[in-house]
Design a protein around this motif. Structure first.
Motif, PDB file in Angstrom:
ATOM      1  N   ARG A 106      -2.217 -11.861  -2.249  1.00 57.29           N
ATOM      2  CA  ARG A 106      -3.010 -11.850  -1.099  1.00 57.29           C
ATOM      3  C   ARG A 106      -4.058 -11.859  -1.384  1.00 57.29           C
ATOM      4  N   ALA A 107      -4.851 -11.242  -2.344  1.00 57.84           N
ATOM      5  CA  ALA A 107      -5.988 -11.586  -2.987  1.00 57.84           C
ATOM      6  C   ALA A 107      -6.660 -12.487  -3.449  1.00 57.84           C
ATOM      7  N   HIS A 108      -5.721 -13.376  -4.344  1.00 57.22           N
ATOM      8  CA  HIS A 108      -6.427 -14.569  -4.727  1.00 57.22           C
ATOM      9  C   HIS A 108      -6.623 -15.277  -3.343  1.00 57.22           C
ATOM     10  N   GLU A 109      -5.264 -15.475  -2.905  1.00 57.64           N
ATOM     11  CA  GLU A 109      -5.000 -16.527  -1.601  1.00 57.64           C
ATOM     12  C   GLU A 109      -6.091 -16.582  -0.583  1.00 57.64           C
ATOM     13  N   HIS A 110      -7.176 -15.313  -0.334  1.00 56.66           N
ATOM     14  CA  HIS A 110      -8.370 -14.469   0.669  1.00 56.66           C
ATOM     15  C   HIS A 110      -9.756 -14.733   0.318  1.00 56.66           C
ATOM     16  N   GLY A 111      -9.626 -14.702  -1.342  1.00 54.86           N
ATOM     17  CA  GLY A 111     -11.118 -15.165  -2.063  1.00 54.86           C
ATOM     18  C   GLY A 111     -11.205 -13.913  -1.945  1.00 54.86           C
ATOM     19  N   LEU A 112     -10.599 -12.788  -1.971  1.00 57.94           N
ATOM     20  CA  LEU A 112     -11.258 -11.536  -1.629  1.00 57.94           C
ATOM     21  C   LEU A 112     -11.152 -11.011  -3.175  1.00 57.94           C
ATOM     22  N   VAL A 113     -12.206  -9.616  -2.965  1.00 59.72           N
ATOM     23  CA  VAL A 113     -12.468  -8.895  -4.442  1.00 59.72           C
ATOM     24  C   VAL A 113     -11.073  -7.493  -3.588  1.00 59.72           C
ATOM     25  N   LEU A 114     -10.155  -7.124  -4.475  1.00 63.67           N
ATOM     26  CA  LEU A 114      -9.175  -6.087  -4.852  1.00 63.67           C
ATOM     27  C   LEU A 114      -9.623  -5.349  -5.337  1.00 63.67           C
ATOM     28  N   ALA A 115      -9.540  -3.470  -5.567  1.00 60.51           N
ATOM     29  CA  ALA A 115      -9.998  -2.821  -6.380  1.00 60.51           C
ATOM     30  C   ALA A 115      -9.462  -1.921  -6.465  1.00 60.51           C
ATOM     31  N   GLU A 116      -8.528  -1.475  -7.204  1.00 58.30           N
ATOM     32  CA  GLU A 116      -7.970   0.416  -6.992  1.00 58.30           C
ATOM     33  C   GLU A 116      -8.811   1.383  -8.107  1.00 58.30           C
ATOM     34  N   ASN A 117      -9.106   1.943  -7.120  1.00 54.57           N
ATOM     35  CA  ASN A 117     -10.384   3.095  -7.118  1.00 54.57           C
ATOM     36  C   ASN A 117      -9.450   3.974  -8.312  1.00 54.57           C
ATOM     37  N   PHE A 118      -9.727   3.987  -9.583  1.00 55.93           N
ATOM     38  CA  PHE A 118      -9.651   5.163 -10.549  1.00 55.93           C
ATOM     39  C   PHE A 118     -11.363   4.721 -10.971  1.00 55.93           C
ATOM     40  N   MET A 119     -12.177   6.338 -10.441  1.00 59.38           N
ATOM     41  CA  MET A 119     -12.849   6.266 -10.788  1.00 59.38           C
ATOM     42  C   MET A 119     -13.315   7.056 -11.972  1.00 59.38           C
ATOM     43  N   PHE A 120     -12.674   7.587 -12.762  1.00 63.52           N
ATOM     44  CA  PHE A 120     -12.659   7.888 -13.925  1.00 63.52           C
ATOM     45  C   PHE A 120     -13.504   7.313 -15.261  1.00 63.52           C
ATOM     46  N   LEU A 121     -12.216   5.574 -14.643  1.00 61.14           N
ATOM     47  CA  LEU A 121     -12.851   4.497 -15.588  1.00 61.14           C
ATOM     48  C   LEU A 121     -14.284   4.634 -15.870  1.00 61.14           C
ATOM     49  N   HIS A 122     -15.337   4.672 -14.843  1.00 60.54           N
ATOM     50  CA  HIS A 122     -16.250   3.801 -14.128  1.00 60.54           C
ATOM     51  C   HIS A 122     -17.570   5.526 -15.313  1.00 60.54           C
ATOM     52  N   HIS A 123     -17.007   6.783 -15.143  1.00 56.73           N
ATOM     53  CA  HIS A 123     -17.880   7.277 -16.476  1.00 56.73           C
ATOM     54  C   HIS A 123     -17.836   6.693 -17.997  1.00 56.73           C
ATOM     55  N   SER A 124     -19.381   6.836 -18.220  1.00 60.80           N
ATOM     56  CA  SER A 124     -19.902   6.746 -19.080  1.00 60.80           C
ATOM     57  C   SER A 124     -19.717   7.570 -20.406  1.00 60.80           C
ATOM     58  N   GLN A 125     -18.717   8.416 -20.243  1.00 61.48           N
ATOM     59  CA  GLN A 125     -17.840   9.627 -21.566  1.00 61.48           C
ATOM     60  C   GLN A 125     -16.847   8.337 -22.625  1.00 61.48           C
ATOM     61  N   HIS A 126     -16.471   7.552 -21.477  1.00 63.13           N
ATOM     62  CA  HIS A 126     -15.206   6.640 -22.392  1.00 63.13           C
ATOM     63  C   HIS A 126     -15.533   6.267 -23.323  1.00 63.13           C
ATOM     64  N   ALA A 127     -16.820   5.216 -22.900  1.00 60.70           N
ATOM     65  CA  ALA A 127     -17.215   3.747 -23.263  1.00 60.70           C
ATOM     66  C   ALA A 127     -17.410   4.951 -24.853  1.00 60.70           C
ATOM     67  N   GLU A 128     -17.995   5.921 -24.574  1.00 58.55           N
ATOM     68  CA  GLU A 128     -18.578   6.961 -25.817  1.00 58.55           C
ATOM     69  C   GLU A 128     -17.840   6.671 -26.727  1.00 58.55           C
ATOM     70  N   ILE A 129     -16.746   7.521 -26.546  1.00 58.31           N
ATOM     71  CA  ILE A 129     -15.212   7.924 -26.987  1.00 58.31           C
ATOM     72  C   ILE A 129     -15.085   6.188 -27.610  1.00 58.31           C
ATOM     73  N   GLN A 130     -15.014   5.645 -27.191  1.00 62.68           N
ATOM     74  CA  GLN A 130     -14.579   4.157 -27.789  1.00 62.68           C
ATOM     75  C   GLN A 130     -15.288   3.965 -29.140  1.00 62.68           C
ATOM     76  N   ARG A 131     -17.153   4.223 -28.542  1.00 60.29           N
ATOM     77  CA  ARG A 131     -17.736   3.593 -29.514  1.00 60.29           C
ATOM     78  C   ARG A 131     -17.176   4.660 -30.946  1.00 60.29           C
ATOM     79  N   LEU A 132     -17.095   6.126 -30.830  1.00 58.12           N
ATOM     80  CA  LEU A 132     -16.821   7.099 -31.855  1.00 58.12           C
ATOM     81  C   LEU A 132     -15.519   6.455 -32.705  1.00 58.12           C
ATOM     82  N   LEU A 133     -14.312   5.582 -31.964  1.00 51.46           N
ATOM     83  CA  LEU A 133     -13.575   5.587 -32.845  1.00 51.46           C
ATOM     84  C   LEU A 133     -13.464   4.230 -33.371  1.00 51.46           C
ATOM     85  N   GLU A 134     -14.473   3.020 -32.530  1.00 55.07           N
ATOM     86  CA  GLU A 134     -14.764   1.768 -33.569  1.00 55.07           C
ATOM     87  C   GLU A 134     -16.132   2.286 -34.631  1.00 55.07           C
TER      88      GLU A 134
END
Length: 325
Positions: A106-134
């Motif tokens: 339905r989001a594709h059909e209407h051409g609208l943005v649809l987002a599931e709100n996992f707020m934790f994904l937007h905290h910068s600590q996870h990008a820092e963990i990814q950098r440490l792993l890399e």
């Protein structure tokens, strides 16, 4: 922005950000309760509307935030997109894979943005963990583990009502599942699971899951709302282990502690404080302004819904024993 419902998460976390963010204007909140709508509107300086349909008919609202119980998400996301509104919906996006797939279409059909709100994904600590792993801080990851548990919640709330999409898997279990995808990718297989069922209500109040990535890397997950609080994940590799102690709900002022164990060396890092709620709102509004259409993070959102169903399918069920030592 308009808001469908006056849920606790909306009042505590989202509405203050929608008011403060320079890129959004909170126009109206809707409730089925006249007094609650008026009180919330007065508190946040916007209009109060009785009835969700009434809010959706307004032409001065571009997008809506939906913090309703999970079983109501499919209907009201559908109605919101039919009214031409972009949608930021609390997790889980729906209670089934079929409904999630339908909302994506339905989001594709209407051409609208649809987002599931996992707020934790937007905290910068996870990008820092990814950098440490890399950078090889722990070498090749062999095991991912994560736990999210909270003390018993209000027994009158929707989390203890199966017809509203209650239960620990949909409430706290989705966080470790989403974090596993963040680090191990979408090609995860559920090997086994357990659920503890409250026999009075019929909802699951605790659970565990064992998953495997395509390369055999294991994910051990635990969740529930009959626990001492824990919000954690760890990545255990050939050369050490990284542990994130405030993974999912860190306060915006907290400088998150991260622990690194490497053989005989122990390092504690203090990362930068960040406001993950503001980050989630900014990502959503940026997508709208950029002209994006359809679901954000479509592949991982669909896989998330599949993983939840696979955990349900494979779970051995046990009776919940409240108060057990």
């Amino acid at each position: 922005m308009g808001v469908l419902g006056c849920a606790d998460i909306a009042l505590r976390r989202m509405l203050p950000v929608l008011v403060e963010e320079p890129g959004t204007e909170l126009v109206a909140v809707a409730s089925r309760d006249t007094r609650k709508a008026a009180q919330t509107a007065d508190r946040f300086g916007c209009d109060g509307t009785v009835g969700y349909d009434t809010l959706l008919r307004r032409d001065d609202i571009d997008a809506v935030y939906i913090p309703l119980p999970p079983a109501l998400h499919h209907h009201w996301v559908t109605e919101s997109m039919a009214a031409g509104k972009h949608v930021l919906c609390e997790k889980p996006l729906s209670t089934s894979y079929a409904d999630t797939l339908d909302l994506m279409k339905r989001a594709h059909e209407h051409g609208l943005v649809l987002a599931e709100n996992f707020m934790f994904l937007h905290h910068s600590q996870h990008a820092e963990i990814q950098r440490l792993l890399e950078d090889g801080a722990v070498g090749t990851v062999q095991v991912f583990s994560s736990s999210f548990g909270v003390p018993p919640l209000d027994p009158a709330g929707f989390r203890y009502r199966p017809e509203l999409g209650g239960g620990a898997l949909l409430d706290t279990g989705v966080y470790p599942l989403r974090a596993a995808q963040l680090y191990l990718g979408t090609e995860l297989e559920v090997l086994g699971a357990t659920l503890r069922i409250d026999e009075r209500t019929g909802v699951d109040v605790a659970g565990t899951a064992l998953l495997s990535a395509a390369d055999g890397t294991a994910a051990h997950l635990a969740f529930g709302f009959d626990h001492a609080y824990r919000s954690h994940y760890a990545l255990w590799g050939r050369a050490g282990r990284i542990t994130v102690e405030r993974a999912f709900t860190p306060p915006e002022h907290l400088r998150p502690p991260v622990l690194i164990h490497q053989q005989d060396r122990y390092t504690e890092l203090t990362l930068t404080a960040d406001h993950q709620v503001r980050g989630a709102v900014r990502a959503f509004t940026a997508a709208i302004r950029s002209g994006a259409e359809g679901p954000l993070h479509e592949e991982t959102t669909l896989r998330q819904a599949q993983l939840v169903e696979e955990v349900r399918l494979r779970a051995r069920r046990f009776p919940h024993q409240p108060g057990r030592a």
